[in-house]
Design a protein around this motif. Structure first.
Motif, mmCIF file in Angstrom:
data_model
loop_
_atom_site.group_PDB
_atom_site.id
_atom_site.type_symbol
_atom_site.label_atom_id
_atom_site.label_comp_id
_atom_site.label_asym_id
_atom_site.label_seq_id
_atom_site.Cartn_x
_atom_site.Cartn_y
_atom_site.Cartn_z
ATOM 1 N N ARG A 54 0.833 -1.208 0.000
ATOM 2 C CA ARG A 54 0.000 0.000 0.000
ATOM 3 C C ARG A 54 0.869 1.260 0.000
ATOM 4 O O ARG A 54 0.618 2.201 -0.744
ATOM 5 N N GLU A 55 1.910 1.263 0.846
ATOM 6 C CA GLU A 55 2.802 2.419 0.924
ATOM 7 C C GLU A 55 3.577 2.600 -0.376
ATOM 8 O O GLU A 55 3.731 3.715 -0.869
ATOM 9 N N GLU A 56 4.064 1.483 -0.920
ATOM 10 C CA GLU A 56 4.835 1.546 -2.159
ATOM 11 C C GLU A 56 3.962 2.008 -3.321
ATOM 12 O O GLU A 56 4.389 2.809 -4.148
ATOM 13 N N ARG A 57 2.715 1.530 -3.368
ATOM 14 C CA ARG A 57 1.813 1.969 -4.443
ATOM 15 C C ARG A 57 1.596 3.472 -4.370
ATOM 16 O O ARG A 57 1.581 4.159 -5.401
ATOM 17 N N GLU A 58 1.441 3.989 -3.162
ATOM 18 C CA GLU A 58 1.259 5.436 -2.986
ATOM 19 C C GLU A 58 2.468 6.200 -3.532
ATOM 20 O O GLU A 58 2.318 7.197 -4.234
ATOM 21 N N ARG A 59 3.673 5.724 -3.229
ATOM 22 C CA ARG A 59 4.882 6.381 -3.740
ATOM 23 C C ARG A 59 4.948 6.330 -5.267
ATOM 24 O O ARG A 59 5.252 7.324 -5.918
ATOM 25 N N TYR A 60 4.705 5.146 -5.816
ATOM 26 C CA TYR A 60 4.771 5.012 -7.274
ATOM 27 C C TYR A 60 3.691 5.836 -7.961
ATOM 28 O O TYR A 60 3.929 6.423 -9.018
ATOM 29 N N GLU A 61 2.520 5.909 -7.365
ATOM 30 C CA GLU A 61 1.447 6.725 -7.948
ATOM 31 C C GLU A 61 1.818 8.200 -7.894
ATOM 32 O O GLU A 61 1.611 8.934 -8.860
ATOM 33 N N ARG A 62 2.371 8.650 -6.781
ATOM 34 C CA ARG A 62 2.797 10.050 -6.697
ATOM 35 C C ARG A 62 3.907 10.344 -7.692
ATOM 36 O O ARG A 62 3.925 11.413 -8.324
ATOM 37 N N ALA A 63 4.841 9.401 -7.866
ATOM 38 C CA ALA A 63 5.908 9.579 -8.858
ATOM 39 C C ALA A 63 5.319 9.612 -10.261
ATOM 40 O O ALA A 63 5.746 10.410 -11.104
ATOM 41 N N ARG A 64 4.328 8.765 -10.522
ATOM 42 C CA ARG A 64 3.677 8.737 -11.838
ATOM 43 C C ARG A 64 2.997 10.076 -12.108
ATOM 44 O O ARG A 64 3.129 10.643 -13.185
ATOM 45 N N GLN A 65 2.273 10.576 -11.122
ATOM 46 C CA GLN A 65 1.601 11.861 -11.285
ATOM 47 C C GLN A 65 2.615 12.982 -11.486
ATOM 48 O O GLN A 65 2.406 13.866 -12.327
ATOM 49 N N GLN A 66 3.699 12.942 -10.754
ATOM 50 C CA GLN A 66 4.753 13.946 -10.907
ATOM 51 C C GLN A 66 5.333 13.869 -12.313
ATOM 52 O O GLN A 66 5.508 14.895 -12.976
ATOM 53 N N ARG A 67 5.615 12.678 -12.756
ATOM 54 C CA ARG A 67 6.205 12.479 -14.083
ATOM 55 C C ARG A 67 5.217 12.884 -15.175
ATOM 56 O O ARG A 67 5.606 13.529 -16.149
ATOM 57 N N THR A 68 3.963 12.545 -15.006
ATOM 58 C CA THR A 68 2.929 12.916 -15.980
ATOM 59 C C THR A 68 2.786 14.430 -16.063
ATOM 60 O O THR A 68 2.698 15.002 -17.135
ATOM 61 N N GLY A 69 2.804 15.089 -14.891
ATOM 62 C CA GLY A 69 2.716 16.547 -14.855
ATOM 63 C C GLY A 69 3.910 17.201 -15.508
ATOM 64 O O GLY A 69 3.767 18.185 -16.233
#
Length: 177
Positions: free
Chosen positions: A154-169
């Protein structure tokens, strides 16, 4: 030379940063410190001049690595939010959007599997003892291991999702700029 005197391998935990310069020893001490500590306490652990310790601690506070709490005396503590931010930035830098999306999907599948196995929405909602007692296949250690892995996912998914959103932005900004 006896094995205990060997210079190969990591230093003992108590002296993990003894071979480094003062800045590295202070940084390492901050990483290991779980409670706010005074500059004097850090000075004792690092074995350096108090002015040097304060200089580096104030610099680490300016960088956001530590949080300085004013008082008499001032105390310093590791800023966990800084390290989380740094980890997310590193994930975004090291992986493409597609790689991040794949990892988010993999972790989501793992989380969903745990939710189904334990019929719960979070690991905290599971009574590990009751599950183990009601199972012929799972020991209490198995259940606790699953719950730890589930929470980590759960914690790792949150990090990867935030990184994905950062990268997408970041990629969206480049495309429009």
């Amino acid at each position: 030379m006896a094995d205990s005197e060997s210079t190969n391998g990591p230093p003992p935990f108590e002296d993990a940063f003894s071979g480094e310069d003062v800045e590295q020893r202070i940084y390492g001490t901050i990483l290991q410190t779980r409670e706010p500590a005074t500059a004097s306490a850090i000075t004792e652990r690092v074995d350096c001049d108090p002015k040097t310790a304060r200089k580096y601690l104030d610099w680490f506070a300016d960088l956001g690595i530590v949080t300085r709490h004013d008082g008499h005396p001032a105390t310093y503590e590791r800023n966990d939010a800084y390290f989380e931010w740094r980890r997310i930035n590193q994930l975004a830098a090291d992986h493409s959007v597609e790689e991040l999306q794949v990892r988010v999907r993999e972790l989501t599948t793992r989380i969903t599997d745990y939710e189904a196995v334990y019929d719960a929405g979070t690991p905290a909602a599971v009574d590990a003892v009751a599950v183990a007692e009601g199972s012929d296949e799972r020991t209490i250690d198995d259940v606790y291991s699953d719950l730890g892995d589930w929470e980590t996912a759960r914690e790792e998914r949150e990090r990867y999702e935030r990184a994905r959103q950062q990268r997408t932005g970041a990629e969206g900004e480049q495309a429009s700029g």
